[in-house]
Write a protein that holds these residues in place. Structure first.
Motif, PDB file in Angstrom:
ATOM      1  N   SER A  35       0.889  -0.899  -0.305  1.00 20.85           N
ATOM      2  CA  SER A  35      -0.186  -0.464  -0.136  1.00 20.85           C
ATOM      3  C   SER A  35       1.133   1.468   0.138  1.00 20.85           C
ATOM      4  CB  SER A  35      -1.155   0.483   1.652  1.00 20.85           C
ATOM      5  OG  SER A  35      -0.395  -0.150   2.180  1.00 20.85           O
ATOM      6  N   LEU A  36       2.119   1.491   0.717  1.00 16.78           N
ATOM      7  CA  LEU A  36       2.524   2.350   0.603  1.00 16.78           C
ATOM      8  C   LEU A  36       3.124   3.167  -0.876  1.00 16.78           C
ATOM      9  CD1 LEU A  36       5.102   1.541   4.315  1.00 16.78           C
ATOM     10  CD2 LEU A  36       2.950   3.575   3.680  1.00 16.78           C
ATOM     11  N   ALA A  37       3.555   1.745  -1.674  1.00 19.42           N
ATOM     12  CA  ALA A  37       4.236   2.066  -3.113  1.00 19.42           C
ATOM     13  C   ALA A  37       3.603   1.962  -3.441  1.00 19.42           C
ATOM     14  CB  ALA A  37       5.659   0.180  -3.540  1.00 19.42           C
ATOM     15  N   ASP A  38       2.094   1.738  -3.600  1.00 18.23           N
ATOM     16  CA  ASP A  38       0.904   2.433  -4.094  1.00 18.23           C
ATOM     17  C   ASP A  38       0.589   3.867  -3.977  1.00 18.23           C
ATOM     18  OD1 ASP A  38       0.341  -0.214  -5.229  1.00 18.23           O
ATOM     19  OD2 ASP A  38      -0.796  -0.917  -4.222  1.00 18.23           O
ATOM     20  N   ARG A  39       0.778   3.991  -3.431  1.00 15.74           N
ATOM     21  CA  ARG A  39       1.080   6.173  -2.339  1.00 15.74           C
ATOM     22  C   ARG A  39       2.420   6.533  -3.120  1.00 15.74           C
ATOM     23  NH1 ARG A  39      -1.096   3.722   1.826  1.00 15.74           N
ATOM     24  NH2 ARG A  39      -3.666   4.984   1.651  1.00 15.74           N
ATOM     25  N   GLY A  40       3.464   5.738  -3.655  1.00 17.26           N
ATOM     26  CA  GLY A  40       4.944   6.418  -4.335  1.00 17.26           C
ATOM     27  C   GLY A  40       5.425   6.191  -2.980  1.00 17.26           C
ATOM     28  N   GLN A  41       5.346   6.253  -2.329  1.00 17.54           N
ATOM     29  CA  GLN A  41       6.447   6.337  -0.832  1.00 17.54           C
ATOM     30  C   GLN A  41       7.585   5.207  -1.004  1.00 17.54           C
ATOM     31  OE1 GLN A  41       2.604   6.887   1.310  1.00 17.54           O
ATOM     32  NE2 GLN A  41       3.882   8.412   2.915  1.00 17.54           N
ATOM     33  N   LEU A  47      10.433   4.354  -0.454  1.00 17.87           N
ATOM     34  CA  LEU A  47      11.868   4.339   0.895  1.00 17.87           C
ATOM     35  C   LEU A  47      10.692   3.788   1.652  1.00 17.87           C
ATOM     36  CD1 LEU A  47      13.900   7.754  -0.129  1.00 17.87           C
ATOM     37  CD2 LEU A  47      13.971   4.972  -0.561  1.00 17.87           C
ATOM     38  N   GLU A  48      10.013   4.386   2.073  1.00 18.33           N
ATOM     39  CA  GLU A  48       8.855   3.884   3.822  1.00 18.33           C
ATOM     40  C   GLU A  48       7.938   1.994   3.401  1.00 18.33           C
ATOM     41  OE1 GLU A  48       8.124   6.893   1.735  1.00 18.33           O
ATOM     42  OE2 GLU A  48       8.466   8.257   3.611  1.00 18.33           O
ATOM     43  N   ALA A  49       7.893   2.425   2.353  1.00 19.98           N
ATOM     44  CA  ALA A  49       7.858   0.527   1.645  1.00 19.98           C
ATOM     45  C   ALA A  49       8.811  -0.348   1.924  1.00 19.98           C
ATOM     46  CB  ALA A  49       7.115   0.570   0.195  1.00 19.98           C
ATOM     47  N   VAL A  50      10.450  -0.383   1.435  1.00 17.99           N
ATOM     48  CA  VAL A  50      10.807  -0.986   1.566  1.00 17.99           C
ATOM     49  C   VAL A  50      11.601  -0.767   3.251  1.00 17.99           C
ATOM     50  CG1 VAL A  50      14.022  -0.546   0.806  1.00 17.99           C
ATOM     51  CG2 VAL A  50      12.192   0.242  -0.861  1.00 17.99           C
ATOM     52  N   ASP A  51      11.641  -0.050   4.132  1.00 19.43           N
ATOM     53  CA  ASP A  51      11.818  -0.025   5.246  1.00 19.43           C
ATOM     54  C   ASP A  51      11.031  -0.952   6.014  1.00 19.43           C
ATOM     55  OD1 ASP A  51      13.822   1.567   5.570  1.00 19.43           O
ATOM     56  OD2 ASP A  51      12.831   3.505   5.497  1.00 19.43           O
ATOM     57  N   THR A  52       9.305  -0.995   5.356  1.00 19.59           N
ATOM     58  CA  THR A  52       8.386  -1.952   5.800  1.00 19.59           C
ATOM     59  C   THR A  52       8.866  -3.178   5.402  1.00 19.59           C
ATOM     60  OG1 THR A  52       6.473  -0.216   6.009  1.00 19.59           O
ATOM     61  CG2 THR A  52       5.867  -2.243   6.844  1.00 19.59           C
ATOM     62  N   LEU A  53       9.272  -3.181   3.981  1.00 18.02           N
ATOM     63  CA  LEU A  53       9.401  -5.193   4.063  1.00 18.02           C
ATOM     64  C   LEU A  53      10.132  -5.772   4.520  1.00 18.02           C
ATOM     65  CD1 LEU A  53       7.121  -6.557   2.568  1.00 18.02           C
ATOM     66  CD2 LEU A  53       8.958  -5.570  -0.002  1.00 18.02           C
ATOM     67  N   TRP A  54      11.237  -4.444   4.764  1.00 19.54           N
ATOM     68  CA  TRP A  54      12.995  -5.344   4.235  1.00 19.54           C
ATOM     69  C   TRP A  54      12.910  -6.293   5.317  1.00 19.54           C
ATOM     70  CZ3 TRP A  54      16.494  -5.289   0.915  1.00 19.54           C
ATOM     71  CH2 TRP A  54      17.907  -5.749   1.052  1.00 19.54           C
ATOM     72  N   PRO A  55      12.137  -6.438   6.954  1.00 22.94           N
ATOM     73  CA  PRO A  55      12.401  -7.856   7.685  1.00 22.94           C
ATOM     74  C   PRO A  55      12.135  -9.123   7.668  1.00 22.94           C
ATOM     75  CG  PRO A  55      11.148  -5.516   8.839  1.00 22.94           C
ATOM     76  CD  PRO A  55      11.684  -5.056   7.158  1.00 22.94           C
ATOM     77  N   VAL A  56      10.854  -9.224   6.974  1.00 30.02           N
ATOM     78  CA  VAL A  56      10.890 -10.181   5.412  1.00 30.02           C
ATOM     79  C   VAL A  56      11.410 -10.504   4.551  1.00 30.02           C
ATOM     80  CG1 VAL A  56       8.301 -11.149   3.979  1.00 30.02           C
ATOM     81  CG2 VAL A  56       7.928  -8.764   5.951  1.00 30.02           C
TER      82      VAL A  56
END
Length: 997
Positions: free
Chosen positions: A536-542, A544-553
């Motif tokens: 959802s963050l990537a869909d909003r164009g965010q 860098l925030e999406a990368v930080d959120t997904l990196w633990p997986v």
């Protein structure tokens, strides 16, 4: 034809900055192809071109201030009706022959006439074969707003618990059958009455007779009540001794039944009280009848959140579900008529009678609990109402339930009983003991009923169901009761209803809290929801925030790296911050970006990117070796930026950077005196003087819409020519081959929606600005739409329906909607925090305001009537509705701005207002007031609160009407001749662009 040359001129060419009206391209200098290329490079809207045997001539629509040496041909200056390639004195012009063009060659004047030339159409030179043709859309089949196929409206408690609750008695079935028969007979009577012609047909006489019957019935009821009251006074209950109780043994004494309805002695003048009561009852019955009639005529006097779609959507299947709005935080409105009835009951002496009824009912109900007959006791139990606000005092006697099922409710808010604190505590203890007994006996459904309905402890009821491993029931109840959104999302994840969980989380942007709640006990569900959160963050164009959120997986890190690359493609400050993130997460790949790092270090104009990179490094909590190398590479150039006041850092921030780089010598060489600070920008509203600006020169392409992007770039809609992205200097950096007349910009500045109207429908495309990707979302019928969105949810309106569409892949998914507004939407405005719409009604409108940061809840709904001393109304997302009135005086305008709780007056001096047309645009606390003056100029005054005069004035050519757009503090003004003017209200920074393709 060419006229013979005449006398030589003293200054045979134009140099420097001149007012240029045209360009001459001699055939002796340039070939035909070269002349065409050069002519197109300086073409502007409404320009004219001619071809002579000696060359090509381009005449601008209006003169422009240009540098002569930078032009692709000979500059021409206008003298009255003639263009000249030199600066001629008055005597030289007088000696020159009459002509349209004077060319100075070899020091002599050669005259040309346009009648001897052939007009040129440069549009025929453009080859359109390489451009794909779009298939035409048949407007006869309009695409309407979709229906939501998820049931986010919730179910009732009876539907959730199902057969687990005790069955209703036979009396319920008999009652329902009798009710159905009564309704059928009533419908037959109505149909027959409407079909019979006569005196009563089409008149209000039948209604009056019906009301008179109701009044007669009520008079009979009142007389019967009087008779019963007198009978009870003649045979009263034996009085209680002080401290004694009329309740069964083992229960607490009953305090006065309600603090709002005490038991006073009957007054001596009870006849007046009876008359007051009778009048109040009759007025209430008449009002209820009028209310029903207005609803039958289709004129709802108040809004209700209905789940039935309106308009053309009613033809859809009833099985399709809708997404309701979140309930309002406001307490239910106080029903004043109940207060009047309470006063009438007090005055009539009925208070004692009602109190005795209440005491008798509660005594019998408590006796059922004491006897252990829980099934019957639960049907008679009265819910505790202290935890929920009430709309007024319940006037009737408590009644037993027909069954234990409940209608869908999100909270109390109806009429209730207030039995006093002491007796309420006794009821709570009784209900708690009943719950514990039901729990021990394994009667889970009835135990949930006690928690949810009687004790009004719904969070505890959900926890109880979860402990009993009834997660699906808990999820459905959480949605029905409108519990906190993270609770709804978590329970639906545990119930394996991921589609609903994701829809609710995207609707309310509630991923983070739900992920944290799931992480400890349910790690698999937490990881899956984290992936959806990152998407959802990537869909909003965010990104860098999406990368930080997904990196633990770890299994999804390849997707995170692709998002990181998308951020790097965006360039500018976002790409600089992406370098820091790459150095932290995948330091081994930093070597492939050596050229980018070298440019950041060596380019003097890249100071903004260096500042962004340095701030990102300072915020790191655990930097690695790659981050230290990155800091060491840009630190020298950053020190130069600070010395030249291009960047401003505190000494402590520099110490952190130097410590990170490991360069102790640089730390020792730092000057002890304070660093020079960059000039602090001044907000336009805080300026003491009045700024004055002029419109930029015209370009050669009409701008139909414009939006501010990240890093100071702009996205421009050019109609059928598509969209272009331009930088601060107006240079085109990207093209998007999709037609567009309107732009809906995402808050991130990395996404946008492009719209163009085709007959009665709108074609919508999604633009990924960084990756230069276009997604065709389809076509749809729209009346109003928001001009900004969060990158996913886009608010649109059709008729009396308001929807938030998921715009990531298509326009078929609905995140939220209200389907039966009391009128059509006539205006819609949004920003990051608020959304307000105007709903039309006869003689005025209603303003509905939603708070977007709080799960999209309704926070205000006000009614306005047209007029009221205002010339017009303006809808603003933050302030709701603003009334505007202006008084025109000689060379002066007085504006009055009517806010909900205050009035502001602003006087504008020196404004010609004989026939001025006033237009207003508002953003935050700044207003742009535009005055169109025929045959003069258009002036835009920027106004703010607390200041009588304008903060700034912008003058614009009158023959090119400008459009104004406000975007969270950024003001963009553009026109059909390629002009664009941008001003940031927080810094007063102004930029101008003349678009040239």
């Amino acid at each position: 034809m060419k006229l013979p040359p005449v006398a030589a001129v003293s200054r045979p060419c134009l140099t420097g900055l001149q007012s240029i009206a045209g360009i001459w391209l001699p055939a002796e200098w340039f070939g035909a192809q070269e002349r065409a290329t050069r002519l197109l490079s300086v073409w502007q809207s409404k320009a004219r071109a001619y071809r002579f045997p000696a060359g090509d001539l381009l005449i601008f629509h209006e003169a422009r201030s240009l540098q002569c040496e930078a032009l692709p041909g000979w500059p021409l200056r206008r003298y009255d009706r003639t263009l000249a390639s030199a600066e001629l004195s008055a005597n030289e012009r007088k000696a020159a022959p009459a002509a349209d063009v004077w060319l100075i060659t070899a020091g002599q004047i050669e005259a040309l006439r346009l009648a001897d030339a052939e007009p040129i159409l440069p549009g025929l030179w453009v080859d359109l074969d390489a451009y794909p043709l779009m298939e035409c859309v048949d407007a006869s089949e309009l695409v309407r707003l979709p229906e939501m196929d998820l049931d986010l409206d919730g179910k009732s408690l009876g539907e959730v618990l199902g057969d687990g609750l005790p069955q209703a008695s036979d009396r319920k079935q008999q009652f329902l059958e009798k009710l159905a028969r009564d309704r059928q007979r009533s419908g037959n009577r109505t149909e027959s009455a409407s079909s019979k012609p006569g005196l009563l047909a089409g008149t209000g006489v039948a209604d009056i007779l019906r009301v008179l019957k109701i009044m007669a019935f009520l008079v009979g009821c009142v007389m019967l009540t009087v008779y019963l009251a007198e009978g009870m006074r003649s045979q009263p209950d034996p009085p209680l001794e002080p401290g004694a109780s009329s309740l069964p043994q083992g229960t607490m004494p009953l305090t006065p039944p309600t603090a709002e309805l005490p038991i006073p002695p009957a007054p001596e003048n009870a006849g007046a009280g009876w008359a007051l009561l009778l009048v109040a009852v009759l007025v209430w019955v008449w009002f209820a009848h009028v209310l029903r009639r207005s609803k039958a005529r289709g004129e709802p006097p108040m809004l209700k959140y209905s789940t039935q779609p309106g308009g053309a959507s009613q033809a859809s299947s009833s099985a399709q579900s809708r997404i309701p709005p979140r309930r309002s935080h406001a307490s239910p409105p106080r029903q004043r008529w109940r207060d009047w009835m309470v006063q009438a009951i007090k005055a009539s002496g009925l208070a004692n009678l009602l109190a005795n009824y209440h005491v008798r009912y509660m005594r019998e109900m408590l006796q059922m609990f004491e006897d252990g007959d829980l099934e019957k006791a639960l049907r008679h139990a009265v819910p505790l109402g202290e935890s929920q606000p009430m709309s007024g005092q319940a006037l009737g006697n408590p009644q037993a339930r027909k069954d234990l099922s409940l209608s869908r409710v999100s909270g109390a808010g109806g009429a209730g009983y207030n039995f006093g604190e002491e007796f309420s505590q006794h009821l709570a203890a009784t209900y708690r003991r009943a719950f514990e007994k039901l729990d021990r006996e394994g009667r889970v459904d009835e135990a949930v009923f006690v928690l949810a309905e009687l004790l009004q402890s719904r969070s505890e009821a959900l926890d109880y169901l979860e402990r009993k491993e009834r997660v699906k029931q808990a999820a459905e109840l959480a949605l029905a009761w409108d519990m906190p959104v993270h609770t709804i999302v978590r329970l639906h994840c545990l119930a394996d209803d991921w589609r609903t969980a994701i829809a609710v989380a995207r609707r309310d942007n509630a991923f983070e809290a739900a992920v944290s709640l799931l992480a400890t006990k349910w790690p698999d569900a937490s990881r899956r929801l984290r992936v959806e959160w990152a998407q959802s963050l990537a869909d909003r164009g965010q990104w860098l925030e999406a990368v930080d959120t997904l990196w633990p997986v770890e299994q999804e890190r390849n997707l995170a790296i692709r998002w990181l690359e998308s951020a790097e493609k965006a360039e500018g400050q976002l790409a600089a911050r992406a370098l820091v993130q790459r150095a932290c997460l995948v330091p081994a790949t930093l070597q492939t970006h050596v050229e980018r790092i070298a440019r950041l270090r060596n380019d003097p104009e890249a100071y903004a990117e260096r500042t962004a990179l340095a701030l990102a490094l300072i915020e790191l909590k655990a930097p690695n070796t790659a981050c230290r190398r990155l800091a060491k590479a840009i630190l020298p150039a950053l020190m130069v930026d600070i010395a030249q006041t291009r960047a401003s850092f505190h000494r402590q921030q520099l110490y952190v950077l130097i410590q990170l780089s490991g360069d102790e010598l640089l730390k020792a060489d730092l000057p002890r005196q304070p660093f020079p600070e960059a000039s602090r920008p001044q907000a336009l509203a805080s300026r003491k003087d009045t700024a004055h600006w002029q419109a930029p020169p015209a370009g050669n392409q009409a701008i139909l819409d414009a939006a501010v992007l990240a890093d100071g770039q702009f996205l421009l809609a050019l109609g059928e020519a598509g969209l272009v992205r331009v930088d601060e200097q107006g240079k085109i950096t990207a093209r998007f081959a999709t037609p567009a007349t309107h732009i809906v910009a995402a808050h991130s500045g990395m996404l946008a929606l492009a719209l163009i109207k085709r007959d009665q429908i709108w074609r919508v495309s999604r633009i990924d600005i960084a990756n230069l990707h276009i997604t065709d979302l389809g076509v749809m019928q729209l009346d109003h739409f928001a001009t900004s969105y969060d990158g996913i949810g886009w608010t649109v309106a059709v008729g009396n329906r308001l929807c938030v569409l998921d715009s990531t892949r298509s326009l078929r998914d609905v995140l939220w909607q209200v389907t039966d507004l009391p009128g059509p939407v006539i205006s819609l405005q949004t920003n990051r925090q608020f959304e307000v719409m105007a709903v039309g009604k006869p003689g005025g409108f209603e303003a509905w305001q939603y708070r977007l940061e709080d799960s999209r809840r309704l926070v205000g709904r006000d009614q306005y009537d047209y007029g009221g001393g205002n010339d017009f109304w303006m809808i603003d997302a933050s302030d709701g509705v603003l009334g505007v009135s202006n008084k025109v005086k000689p060379n002066k305008v007085e504006l009055t701005l009517q806010y909900p709780h205050r009035h502001i007056g602003i006087a504008l001096d020196g404004v010609v207002t004989s026939s001025a047309a006033v237009k207003l645009t508002k953003d935050r606390q700044l207003l742009a007031c535009v005055f169109d003056e025929p045959s003069l100029v258009t002036r835009t005054f920027f106004l703010t609160h607390g200041r009588s005069g304008p903060c700034g004035v912008l003058e614009w050519p009158y023959d090119a009407p400008a459009s104004t757009r406000a975007m969270d503090g950024d003001w963009v003004i553009f026109d059909c001749e390629g002009r664009l003017w941008h001003m940031n209200a927080a810094t007063s920074m102004v930029r101008s662009i003349s678009l040239r393709l």
